[in-house]
Design a protein around this motif. Structure first.
Motif, PDB file in Angstrom:
ATOM      1  N   GLU A  85     -75.781   7.657 -14.087  1.00  0.00           N
ATOM      2  CA  GLU A  85     -75.705   6.264 -13.166  1.00  0.00           C
ATOM      3  C   GLU A  85     -75.749   5.542 -13.426  1.00  0.00           C
ATOM      4  O   GLU A  85     -75.128   4.081 -12.112  1.00  0.00           O
ATOM      5  N   PHE A  86     -75.280   4.426 -14.709  1.00  0.00           N
ATOM      6  CA  PHE A  86     -74.661   3.366 -14.855  1.00  0.00           C
ATOM      7  C   PHE A  86     -73.200   3.220 -13.138  1.00  0.00           C
ATOM      8  O   PHE A  86     -73.180   2.372 -13.292  1.00  0.00           O
ATOM      9  N   VAL A  87     -72.535   4.018 -14.545  1.00  0.00           N
ATOM     10  CA  VAL A  87     -71.424   4.272 -13.091  1.00  0.00           C
ATOM     11  C   VAL A  87     -71.146   4.217 -11.743  1.00  0.00           C
ATOM     12  O   VAL A  87     -70.570   3.060 -11.247  1.00  0.00           O
ATOM     13  N   ALA A  88     -72.205   4.816 -11.847  1.00  0.00           N
ATOM     14  CA  ALA A  88     -72.490   4.985 -10.160  1.00  0.00           C
ATOM     15  C   ALA A  88     -73.422   3.510  -9.169  1.00  0.00           C
ATOM     16  O   ALA A  88     -72.682   3.416  -9.047  1.00  0.00           O
ATOM     17  N   ASP A  89     -74.076   2.570 -10.010  1.00  0.00           N
ATOM     18  CA  ASP A  89     -74.301   0.988  -9.757  1.00  0.00           C
ATOM     19  C   ASP A  89     -73.196   0.959  -9.832  1.00  0.00           C
ATOM     20  O   ASP A  89     -73.344  -0.556  -9.254  1.00  0.00           O
ATOM     21  N   LEU A 216     -61.822  -6.703 -22.695  1.00  0.00           N
ATOM     22  CA  LEU A 216     -62.833  -6.724 -23.684  1.00  0.00           C
ATOM     23  C   LEU A 216     -63.524  -7.017 -23.579  1.00  0.00           C
ATOM     24  O   LEU A 216     -65.278  -6.173 -23.484  1.00  0.00           O
ATOM     25  N   LEU A 217     -63.765  -6.863 -22.142  1.00  0.00           N
ATOM     26  CA  LEU A 217     -64.746  -6.994 -21.052  1.00  0.00           C
ATOM     27  C   LEU A 217     -65.709  -5.757 -20.396  1.00  0.00           C
ATOM     28  O   LEU A 217     -67.026  -5.041 -20.815  1.00  0.00           O
ATOM     29  N   ARG A 218     -64.347  -4.928 -21.038  1.00  0.00           N
ATOM     30  CA  ARG A 218     -64.953  -2.937 -20.798  1.00  0.00           C
ATOM     31  C   ARG A 218     -65.420  -2.538 -21.965  1.00  0.00           C
ATOM     32  O   ARG A 218     -66.419  -1.914 -22.091  1.00  0.00           O
ATOM     33  N   ILE A 219     -65.204  -3.553 -22.767  1.00  0.00           N
ATOM     34  CA  ILE A 219     -65.657  -2.860 -24.127  1.00  0.00           C
ATOM     35  C   ILE A 219     -67.929  -2.865 -23.965  1.00  0.00           C
ATOM     36  O   ILE A 219     -67.958  -2.441 -24.446  1.00  0.00           O
ATOM     37  N   GLU A 220     -67.310  -4.532 -23.759  1.00  0.00           N
ATOM     38  CA  GLU A 220     -68.991  -4.986 -23.771  1.00  0.00           C
ATOM     39  C   GLU A 220     -69.160  -4.023 -22.620  1.00  0.00           C
ATOM     40  O   GLU A 220     -71.120  -3.852 -22.556  1.00  0.00           O
ATOM     41  N   TRP A 221     -69.262  -3.447 -21.367  1.00  0.00           N
ATOM     42  CA  TRP A 221     -69.938  -2.752 -20.384  1.00  0.00           C
ATOM     43  C   TRP A 221     -70.237  -1.269 -21.250  1.00  0.00           C
ATOM     44  O   TRP A 221     -71.126  -0.304 -21.013  1.00  0.00           O
ATOM     45  N   GLY A 222     -69.529  -0.695 -22.619  1.00  0.00           N
ATOM     46  CA  GLY A 222     -70.053   0.278 -22.837  1.00  0.00           C
ATOM     47  C   GLY A 222     -70.700   0.363 -24.645  1.00  0.00           C
ATOM     48  O   GLY A 222     -71.369   0.885 -24.642  1.00  0.00           O
ATOM     49  N   VAL A 223     -70.804  -1.106 -24.521  1.00  0.00           N
ATOM     50  CA  VAL A 223     -71.990  -2.080 -26.005  1.00  0.00           C
ATOM     51  C   VAL A 223     -72.601  -1.841 -25.147  1.00  0.00           C
ATOM     52  O   VAL A 223     -73.888  -1.734 -25.772  1.00  0.00           O
ATOM     53  N   LEU A 224     -73.080  -3.076 -24.872  1.00  0.00           N
ATOM     54  CA  LEU A 224     -74.148  -3.706 -23.904  1.00  0.00           C
ATOM     55  C   LEU A 224     -75.677  -3.082 -23.780  1.00  0.00           C
ATOM     56  O   LEU A 224     -76.050  -3.515 -23.981  1.00  0.00           O
ATOM     57  N   LEU A 231     -80.301  -2.632 -18.926  1.00  0.00           N
ATOM     58  CA  LEU A 231     -79.269  -3.640 -18.299  1.00  0.00           C
ATOM     59  C   LEU A 231     -78.681  -3.298 -16.822  1.00  0.00           C
ATOM     60  O   LEU A 231     -77.926  -2.344 -17.768  1.00  0.00           O
ATOM     61  N   SER A 232     -78.637  -3.435 -15.851  1.00  0.00           N
ATOM     62  CA  SER A 232     -77.834  -3.749 -15.026  1.00  0.00           C
ATOM     63  C   SER A 232     -76.388  -3.922 -15.255  1.00  0.00           C
ATOM     64  O   SER A 232     -76.142  -4.793 -16.137  1.00  0.00           O
ATOM     65  N   LEU A 233     -75.196  -3.869 -14.677  1.00  0.00           N
ATOM     66  CA  LEU A 233     -73.773  -3.821 -14.500  1.00  0.00           C
ATOM     67  C   LEU A 233     -73.540  -5.605 -14.586  1.00  0.00           C
ATOM     68  O   LEU A 233     -72.631  -6.281 -14.901  1.00  0.00           O
ATOM     69  N   ASN A 237     -72.409  -7.932 -16.849  1.00  0.00           N
ATOM     70  CA  ASN A 237     -71.369  -9.192 -17.301  1.00  0.00           C
ATOM     71  C   ASN A 237     -72.090 -10.652 -17.173  1.00  0.00           C
ATOM     72  O   ASN A 237     -70.687 -11.415 -18.053  1.00  0.00           O
ATOM     73  N   ARG A 238     -73.050 -10.930 -16.805  1.00  0.00           N
ATOM     74  CA  ARG A 238     -73.551 -12.119 -17.237  1.00  0.00           C
ATOM     75  C   ARG A 238     -74.075 -12.627 -18.834  1.00  0.00           C
ATOM     76  O   ARG A 238     -72.957 -13.643 -18.974  1.00  0.00           O
ATOM     77  N   VAL A 239     -74.212 -11.233 -19.084  1.00  0.00           N
ATOM     78  CA  VAL A 239     -74.185 -11.792 -21.062  1.00  0.00           C
ATOM     79  C   VAL A 239     -72.580 -12.395 -21.449  1.00  0.00           C
ATOM     80  O   VAL A 239     -72.057 -13.222 -22.264  1.00  0.00           O
ATOM     81  N   ALA A 240     -71.510 -11.370 -21.101  1.00  0.00           N
ATOM     82  CA  ALA A 240     -70.439 -11.257 -21.520  1.00  0.00           C
ATOM     83  C   ALA A 240     -69.663 -12.720 -20.976  1.00  0.00           C
ATOM     84  O   ALA A 240     -69.218 -12.905 -21.886  1.00  0.00           O
ATOM     85  N   ILE A 241     -70.410 -13.356 -20.020  1.00  0.00           N
ATOM     86  CA  ILE A 241     -69.996 -14.643 -18.900  1.00  0.00           C
ATOM     87  C   ILE A 241     -70.020 -15.541 -20.163  1.00  0.00           C
ATOM     88  O   ILE A 241     -69.097 -16.345 -20.511  1.00  0.00           O
TER      89      ILE A 241
END
Length: 416
Positions: A85-89, A216-224, A231-233, A237-241
């Motif tokens: 579902e996360f990937v689809a979003d 590193l952003l892609r790593i955070e997609w998997g960890v956060l 949390l939505s994607l 991304n806002r957290v990573a920024i």
């Protein structure tokens, strides 16, 4: 064995099969043995692994947008580390913005994957002093950066900030990273052409640091999502920024200092960061940090989450830089202390710059407070890190100019 070395008296560096007059020669400054170098090898290995893993992910990331159903390694991994579902979003959120600029983005992502491979090879060729290989691959690297960033620029120009993937804050930060990447590689090339290997090294490390925001952003997609379930994607991304730009610039600084073991730079006297300047930077930074803290905490649960994502990395980074500056002073390493203090002052000023940026973004782009805060933090971290490297470069160039004038004066005095 059998390799000649020459010492560059104007920079204090040691280069293999080359000198300051050979701008194509790779340079690693003062690579002595020691604990720091062992940690440097571990870090270099970790970065290399990340780059090698991410390269095919970047190259195939946009295939499903061009041909629905096409395989994409990144989506496959993300679906198993988070959820389908996360990937689809994520695909749904990106489909509209990406479709309008698909070809430029494909060029950007494929060449971005190539850059992930070229970076470690360039570092290795510099360490091994493979001059011709380093020079040729350096040219390929610079051209690839320009073409890849041109693709990203076309996407940003064609996409209004509010309609961009993950919103206006993400658009603004991407534009900042783009400018920083292009500017860094340009100054790095100019430094190589002019025969300033130490400056070339710093600018290219900063350039690669900006490029590392992608994996590193892609790593955070998997960890956060594990830390913040549901949390939505866009929110991820806002957290990573809030910290990614500062962390990659910090990594570039650590690499620069690990490779530069000089205690002094010829011609460098005094400091550009005396105690009153450093105190003023701390005062302004504290004021900016206090205002940003209050503004974020006023935004409820989302603001508190973003505040933690910003404050914890900031405090840890500040502590490391401050301790390194103090240790450099204690051991009499004049140049190391100066560089650490320049970066420390810049880091202190980053929150003040971010706080000043927020109302500008609100008024010029019509953004709401939370979006302006996120973008302001990202812009402040990138701009002040870039400014710190620029100040370090000017400091080195100023020292060389002082040394050149001293030599001219001695020569003129001797002729009289």
């Amino acid at each position: 064995m059998g390799r000649t070395t020459s010492t560059d008296t104007s920079t204090g560096s040691v280069t293999g099969e080359g000198s300051r007059q050979d701008p194509g020669a790779p340079t690693v400054i003062g690579t002595g043995a020691g604990r720091g170098i062992r940690w440097g090898r571990v870090s270099a290995l970790a970065v290399t692994v990340v780059c090698l893993v991410y390269a095919p992910i970047a190259m195939t990331e946009l295939w499903p947008y061009a041909t629905p159903g096409a395989p994409a390694i990144g989506e496959w991994l993300l679906g198993r580390s988070v959820s389908a579902e996360f990937v689809a979003d994520a695909v749904r959120d990106r489909m509209g913005p990406y479709t309008r600029s698909l070809i430029p983005l494909i060029v950007h992502s494929v060449l971005g994957g190539l850059l992930m491979l070229l970076g470690p090879v360039q570092l290795l060729s510099a360490v091994r002093r493979r001059i011709r290989l380093h020079r040729v691959l350096g040219t390929v690297f610079a051209v690839t950066v320009y073409v890849s960033m041109a693709g990203a620029a076309l996407y940003l120009l064609r996409t209004p900030p509010a309609e961009a993937f993950s919103g206006a804050a993400f658009w603004i930060v991407l534009a900042t990273i783009l400018v920083g990447t292009v500017g860094s590689v340009t100054f790095g090339v100019l430094a190589a052409v002019r025969g300033f290997p130490d400056l070339h090294q710093r600018w290219l490390l900063l350039c690669y640091g900006f490029l590392m925001t992608a994996p590193l952003l892609r790593i955070e997609w998997g960890v956060l999502p594990a830390l913040y379930p549901g949390l939505s994607l866009q929110d991820v991304n806002r957290v990573a920024i809030m910290h990614l730009g500062a962390l990659v610039a910090f990594g570039a600084l650590l690499a620069s200092r690990a490779l530069d073991r000089r205690t002094e730079v010829p011609g460098l006297t005094g400091t550009w960061v005396p105690a009153p300047v450093l105190v003023a930077a701390h005062v302004l930074g504290a004021a900016g940090l206090g205002w940003t803290t209050g503004a974020l905490l006023d935004q409820g649960a989302q603001g508190r989450r973003l505040f933690l994502a910003y404050l914890v990395p900031y405090v840890l980074t500040y502590a490391v830089v401050a301790v390194r500056a103090r240790r450099a002073r204690e051991r009499g390493a004049v140049w190391a202390r100066e560089e650490w203090r320049l970066h420390l002052a810049a880091q202190c000023l980053a929150p003040a710059f971010s706080a000043a940026t927020v109302p500008v973004l609100e008024r010029t782009m019509g953004l709401d407070r939370i979006t302006s805060l996120i973008a302001g933090v990202g812009v402040g971290a990138g701009m002040l890190s870039y400014a710190a490297v620029a100040l370090v470069s000017l400091r080195i160039l100023h020292g060389r100019e002082v040394l050149a004038r001293q030599r001219e004066f001695i020569g003129a005095d001797g002729s009289n």
